[in-house]
Enzyme design. Structure first.
Site, short mmCIF file in Angstrom:
data_model
loop_
_atom_site.label_atom_id
_atom_site.label_comp_id
_atom_site.label_asym_id
_atom_site.label_seq_id
_atom_site.Cartn_x
_atom_site.Cartn_y
_atom_site.Cartn_z
N LYS A 194 -32.37 -58.92 -25.60
CA LYS A 194 -31.03 -59.28 -25.14
C LYS A 194 -30.64 -60.54 -25.91
CE LYS A 194 -28.04 -58.04 -21.81
NZ LYS A 194 -27.78 -56.71 -21.24
N VAL B 274 -14.39 -51.37 -8.33
CA VAL B 274 -13.96 -50.13 -8.99
C VAL B 274 -13.38 -50.46 -10.37
CG1 VAL B 274 -13.72 -48.54 -7.07
CG2 VAL B 274 -11.89 -50.18 -7.51
N GLY B 275 -14.23 -51.13 -11.18
CA GLY B 275 -13.87 -51.39 -12.57
C GLY B 275 -14.22 -50.14 -13.39
N VAL C 238 -17.19 -48.82 -14.43
CA VAL C 238 -18.26 -47.96 -13.88
C VAL C 238 -17.86 -47.42 -12.51
CG1 VAL C 238 -20.66 -47.88 -13.11
CG2 VAL C 238 -20.07 -49.15 -15.18
N GLY C 239 -17.40 -48.31 -11.62
CA GLY C 239 -17.08 -47.91 -10.25
C GLY C 239 -16.01 -46.84 -10.18
N1 LIG Z 1 -20.39 -50.78 -18.38
C1 LIG Z 1 -21.63 -50.35 -18.53
O1 LIG Z 1 -21.94 -49.47 -19.35
C2 LIG Z 1 -22.73 -50.92 -17.66
C3 LIG Z 1 -24.04 -50.52 -17.91
C4 LIG Z 1 -25.06 -50.97 -17.07
C5 LIG Z 1 -24.74 -51.83 -16.03
N2 LIG Z 1 -23.44 -52.22 -15.83
C6 LIG Z 1 -23.17 -53.14 -14.71
O2 LIG Z 1 -22.24 -52.51 -13.82
C7 LIG Z 1 -21.42 -53.51 -13.21
C8 LIG Z 1 -19.94 -53.15 -13.43
O3 LIG Z 1 -19.71 -53.08 -14.83
P1 LIG Z 1 -18.27 -52.63 -15.37
O4 LIG Z 1 -18.49 -52.34 -16.82
O5 LIG Z 1 -17.69 -51.60 -14.48
O6 LIG Z 1 -17.48 -54.00 -15.22
P2 LIG Z 1 -15.91 -54.18 -14.85
O7 LIG Z 1 -15.63 -55.60 -15.10
O8 LIG Z 1 -15.10 -53.13 -15.53
O9 LIG Z 1 -15.85 -53.86 -13.29
C9 LIG Z 1 -16.33 -54.73 -12.30
C10 LIG Z 1 -15.31 -54.68 -11.17
O10 LIG Z 1 -15.82 -55.44 -10.08
C11 LIG Z 1 -14.76 -56.18 -9.53
N3 LIG Z 1 -15.32 -57.30 -8.77
C12 LIG Z 1 -15.79 -58.48 -9.23
N4 LIG Z 1 -16.23 -59.25 -8.22
C13 LIG Z 1 -16.03 -58.55 -7.09
C14 LIG Z 1 -16.27 -58.79 -5.72
N5 LIG Z 1 -16.82 -59.94 -5.30
N6 LIG Z 1 -15.95 -57.84 -4.82
C15 LIG Z 1 -15.40 -56.68 -5.22
N7 LIG Z 1 -15.13 -56.38 -6.52
C16 LIG Z 1 -15.44 -57.31 -7.43
C17 LIG Z 1 -13.90 -56.57 -10.71
O11 LIG Z 1 -12.58 -56.90 -10.31
C18 LIG Z 1 -13.96 -55.30 -11.55
O12 LIG Z 1 -12.90 -54.40 -11.22
C19 LIG Z 1 -21.85 -54.84 -13.82
O13 LIG Z 1 -22.83 -55.43 -12.98
C20 LIG Z 1 -22.51 -54.43 -15.13
O14 LIG Z 1 -23.47 -55.38 -15.56
C21 LIG Z 1 -22.43 -51.77 -16.61
#
Ligand SMILES: NC(=O)c1ccc[n+]([C@@H]2O[C@H](COP(=O)([O-])OP(=O)(O)OC[C@H]3O[C@@H](n4cnc5c(N)ncnc54)[C@H](O)[C@@H]3O)[C@@H](O)[C@H]2O)c1
Length: 354
Positions: free
Chosen positions: A76, A177-178, A180-181
């Site tokens: 990393k 719900v970003g 991934v969600g």
């Molecule tokens: N994108 C990938 O491929 C990937 C891979 C492995 C792990 N992850 C992990 O998955 C998670 C989400 O990643 P992502 O790419 O969807 O990120 P993202 O930024 O698109 O989505 C995260 C969402 O969480 C919301 N959020 C932040 N704090 C919050 C809270 N306290 N309560 C409710 N919602 C909140 C944000 O507004 C955002 O909509 C992260 O922990 C990331 O490390 C992502």
């Protein structure tokens, strides 16, 4: 900080005054192959905090990549700075030259604060940048298969708890719900689940509810945790599962995409004590790294998706082993990862001709 005693193979400090680059590359293990892990661009308060994050995250990648069955070790990198103001072409390219100088021992990709387009810039200086945009033959947005893998892990957990690998008729609570969600919500709705979600960003909730009018939204995570549900899916930031949250959770299963969900290691035991099946985050969210790794072979979404589907079987094995050995699933997952690192990693000691 005891860097030399941390169990990492190599830690590299990179500095280029003119562009402002200050980065740390941590290579935890190359036993299974080159160390792959994303580059986090973050305004760390101190250099020590940056190094600690690089050490912690690179170790987790060793376990994630091993469980995903990839020929990759764990690494990393962190770039110290504010990605909104400090990210320039010169800085990214300077970083790329340091990655190139590692000769392929470290493969970089996206993480918090870096995007496909940034990796395209880094790749102008190195052969060892992945997670590139589709226009360059890259894998594009890795959250698609991250969500897919989480869904597969959730299906395995459902089978373990309820006998059927399906979420139909279950209520799933998604925190965040970003990228991934929201993908996960799509898959769960298609599977027949009921959804309740929350996000600090109202626009993110609106986007999901525009696509699926049946999805319910609640004000915040505290309310989500109190809302009756069967599966809790943390998909926002790390540390989502602390003692108070676990004490209140109505869920039978926790399975989500966020990294580092356990606020402290002992939360794994609290989950067991409450009869909640926890699907280890680094097991079920490996779909993204599987998507990124596929770039090394000329990216094929179908091939990467087929591989990410394998998360179902690995999760099943981990839950079975956890029961058989009387340990939390995180311990069973660690053991499985370590066993592969040992048995496959040692093959390089068989000397080849030349
Ligand atoms: N994108 C990938 O491929 C990937 C891979 C492995 C792990 N992850 C992990 O998955 C998670 C989400 O990643 P992502 O790419 O969807 O990120 P993202 O930024 O698109 O989505 C995260 C969402 O969480 C919301 N959020 C932040 N704090 C919050 C809270 N306290 N309560 C409710 N919602 C909140 C944000 O507004 C955002 O909509 C992260 O922990 C990331 O490390 C992502």
């Amino acid at each position: 900080m005891d860097i030399l005693g941390s169990g990492h193979e190599q830690v590299v400090f990179c500095s280029d005054e003119e562009s402002g680059l200050r980065a740390v590359v941590a290579i935890h293990s190359t036993a299974l192959g080159p160390a792959l892990g994303g580059t986090r661009f973050h305004p760390y308060a101190t250099e020590d905090a940056a190094v600690a994050d690089a050490l912690r995250l690179s170790r987790a990648m060793t376990y994630k990549n091993s469980l995903a069955g990839l020929d990759l070790g764990g690494g990393k990198a962190v770039i110290i700075g504010d990605p909104r103001t400090d990210k320039t072409e010169a800085l990214l390219r300077a970083y790329g030259r340091f990655v190139e100088a590692l000769g392929g021992r470290y493969l970089t990709a996206c993480d918090v604060g870096t995007y496909n387009a940034d990796l395209d810039v880094v790749a102008r200086e190195t052969r060892f940048a992945h997670g590139r945009s589709l226009a360059y033959g890259g894998c594009g947005d890795s959250s698609v298969l991250t969500a897919y893998g989480v869904f597969q892990g959730m299906r395995a957990a459902a089978e373990h708890c309820w006998g059927q690998p399906s979420l139909a008729g279950r209520t799933v609570a998604v925190a965040g719900v970003g990228k991934v969600g929201s993908e996960l919500v799509d898959l769960l709705v298609a599977d027949g689940a009921e959804l309740v979600v929350t996000d600090v960003d109202a626009a993110a909730v609106d986007r999901v509810r525009t696509r699926h009018s049946t999805v319910r939204a609640v004000a915040d995570t505290a309310e989500l945790v109190r809302t009756p549900h069967d599966v809790y899916a943390p998909c926002a930031l790390g540390g989502a599962l602390d003692a108070d949250t676990v004490a209140a959770l109505p869920a039978r299963i926790v399975c989500g995409g966020a990294n580092n969900q356990l606020a402290t290691p002992d939360v794994a035991d609290q989950l067991v004590a409450r009869g909640i099946l926890y699907a280890p985050d680094y097991l079920v969210n490996a779909g993204g790294v599987i998507q990124v790794e596929d770039e090394r072979h000329g990216f094929s979404f179908a091939r990467a998706q087929a591989r990410a589907a394998g998360i179902f079987d690995v999760a099943r094995r981990v839950f079975g082993a956890a029961d058989a050995e009387g340990v939390p699933p995180v311990v069973a997952a660690d053991r499985l990862a370590e066993e592969r690192i040992r048995s496959v990693g040692r093959l390089s000691t068989i000397r080849l001709p030349g």
